[in-house]
Design a protein around this motif. Sequence first.
Motif, mmCIF file in Angstrom:
data_model
loop_
_atom_site.group_PDB
_atom_site.id
_atom_site.type_symbol
_atom_site.label_atom_id
_atom_site.label_comp_id
_atom_site.label_asym_id
_atom_site.label_seq_id
_atom_site.Cartn_x
_atom_site.Cartn_y
_atom_site.Cartn_z
ATOM 1 N N ASN A 156 31.702 37.841 44.536
ATOM 2 C CA ASN A 156 31.338 38.235 43.181
ATOM 3 C C ASN A 156 30.222 37.339 42.685
ATOM 4 O OD1 ASN A 156 33.294 40.254 42.999
ATOM 5 N ND2 ASN A 156 34.841 38.812 42.311
ATOM 6 N N TYR A 157 29.262 37.929 41.991
ATOM 7 C CA TYR A 157 28.159 37.154 41.444
ATOM 8 C C TYR A 157 27.719 37.781 40.132
ATOM 9 C CZ TYR A 157 25.664 40.965 43.668
ATOM 10 O OH TYR A 157 25.253 42.212 44.054
ATOM 11 N N GLN A 158 27.029 37.003 39.345
ATOM 12 C CA GLN A 158 26.515 37.481 38.072
ATOM 13 C C GLN A 158 25.040 37.154 37.991
ATOM 14 O OE1 GLN A 158 28.860 35.738 34.978
ATOM 15 N NE2 GLN A 158 30.672 36.909 35.487
ATOM 16 N N GLY A 159 24.297 37.964 37.255
ATOM 17 C CA GLY A 159 22.876 37.698 37.096
ATOM 18 C C GLY A 159 22.070 38.232 38.255
ATOM 19 N N THR A 160 20.974 37.568 38.514
ATOM 20 C CA THR A 160 20.060 37.973 39.571
ATOM 21 C C THR A 160 20.421 37.201 40.831
ATOM 22 O OG1 THR A 160 18.382 38.345 37.892
ATOM 23 C CG2 THR A 160 17.631 38.215 40.146
ATOM 24 N N ALA A 161 20.785 37.934 41.871
ATOM 25 C CA ALA A 161 21.303 37.293 43.077
ATOM 26 C C ALA A 161 20.636 37.869 44.320
ATOM 27 C CB ALA A 161 22.812 37.490 43.162
ATOM 28 N N SER A 162 20.764 37.138 45.423
ATOM 29 C CA SER A 162 20.244 37.601 46.708
ATOM 30 C C SER A 162 21.046 36.967 47.835
ATOM 31 C CB SER A 162 18.768 37.227 46.859
ATOM 32 O OG SER A 162 18.285 37.624 48.125
ATOM 33 N N ASN A 163 21.117 37.684 48.960
ATOM 34 C CA ASN A 163 21.753 37.116 50.140
ATOM 35 C C ASN A 163 20.717 36.667 51.168
ATOM 36 O OD1 ASN A 163 20.878 39.615 51.049
ATOM 37 N ND2 ASN A 163 22.780 40.123 52.100
ATOM 38 N N ILE A 164 19.428 36.724 50.793
ATOM 39 C CA ILE A 164 18.359 36.311 51.697
ATOM 40 C C ILE A 164 17.402 35.320 51.039
ATOM 41 C CG2 ILE A 164 16.935 38.333 51.139
ATOM 42 C CD1 ILE A 164 17.094 36.791 54.609
ATOM 43 N N PHE A 165 17.202 35.454 49.727
ATOM 44 C CA PHE A 165 16.258 34.588 49.016
ATOM 45 C C PHE A 165 16.997 33.536 48.208
ATOM 46 C CE2 PHE A 165 13.948 38.549 49.655
ATOM 47 C CZ PHE A 165 12.848 38.056 50.331
ATOM 48 N N LYS A 166 16.456 32.327 48.210
ATOM 49 C CA LYS A 166 17.090 31.207 47.519
ATOM 50 C C LYS A 166 16.863 31.297 46.011
ATOM 51 C CE LYS A 166 13.048 28.340 48.198
ATOM 52 N NZ LYS A 166 12.409 27.309 48.933
ATOM 53 N N GLU A 167 17.641 30.514 45.288
ATOM 54 C CA GLU A 167 17.495 30.428 43.839
ATOM 55 C C GLU A 167 16.070 30.017 43.489
ATOM 56 O OE1 GLU A 167 20.521 27.893 42.189
ATOM 57 O OE2 GLU A 167 22.107 28.958 43.247
ATOM 58 N N GLY A 168 15.515 30.648 42.462
ATOM 59 C CA GLY A 168 14.153 30.337 42.035
ATOM 60 C C GLY A 168 13.101 31.290 42.589
ATOM 61 N N THR A 169 13.478 32.147 43.539
ATOM 62 C CA THR A 169 12.526 33.126 44.082
ATOM 63 C C THR A 169 12.095 34.065 42.963
ATOM 64 O OG1 THR A 169 13.549 33.012 46.268
ATOM 65 C CG2 THR A 169 12.228 34.969 45.777
ATOM 66 N N LYS A 170 10.786 34.250 42.815
ATOM 67 C CA LYS A 170 10.220 35.049 41.719
ATOM 68 C C LYS A 170 10.232 36.538 42.043
ATOM 69 C CE LYS A 170 8.925 31.280 39.549
ATOM 70 N NZ LYS A 170 9.780 30.695 38.591
ATOM 71 N N LEU A 171 10.517 37.341 40.996
ATOM 72 C CA LEU A 171 10.550 38.795 41.102
ATOM 73 C C LEU A 171 9.512 39.385 40.157
ATOM 74 C CD1 LEU A 171 14.433 39.193 40.898
ATOM 75 C CD2 LEU A 171 13.026 38.895 42.949
#
Length: 134
Positions: A70-85
């Motif tokens: 479970n996760y909340q917010g903007t998440a990814s299973n490939i990109f680390k925290e701070g990756t820009k969208l």
Amino acid sequence: MMKRFLAAIIISLTLFGCSAQEKTNESLSFEFVSWDNKMYVVSDGESVENDKVGQSIGEVTEFVDQEGQNYQGTASNIFKEGTKLYEIKGTGTNLGIAVQKDDGTFIQGVLSDEWLKENLELITEQEISVPVGK
């Protein structure tokens, strides 16, 4: 002697069923970015040219390292925290977003509904197995 033989068969079938299920789950997994309550599938083959990258829409706030987590917010299973969208010019976020990689290039995240439509045939051809003994 017969009891040992039957026990060995049951154990073998149980182990085979568990390993087959694990392999199937891995084959159905995909790399994703979750943004604005939408799931985007990411593929290295879908690059986005710099001149097509629009406004910043956020960044990855959580790295997901376990399937079903479970996760909340903007998440990814490939990109680390701070990756820009980013938005993609001429394409609404209802179809895709641009994700900036560590090397500064961009790849497209395709809304999972669209990705599933394009890849449904491949998924339905996957071998499905049911574990024995559970």
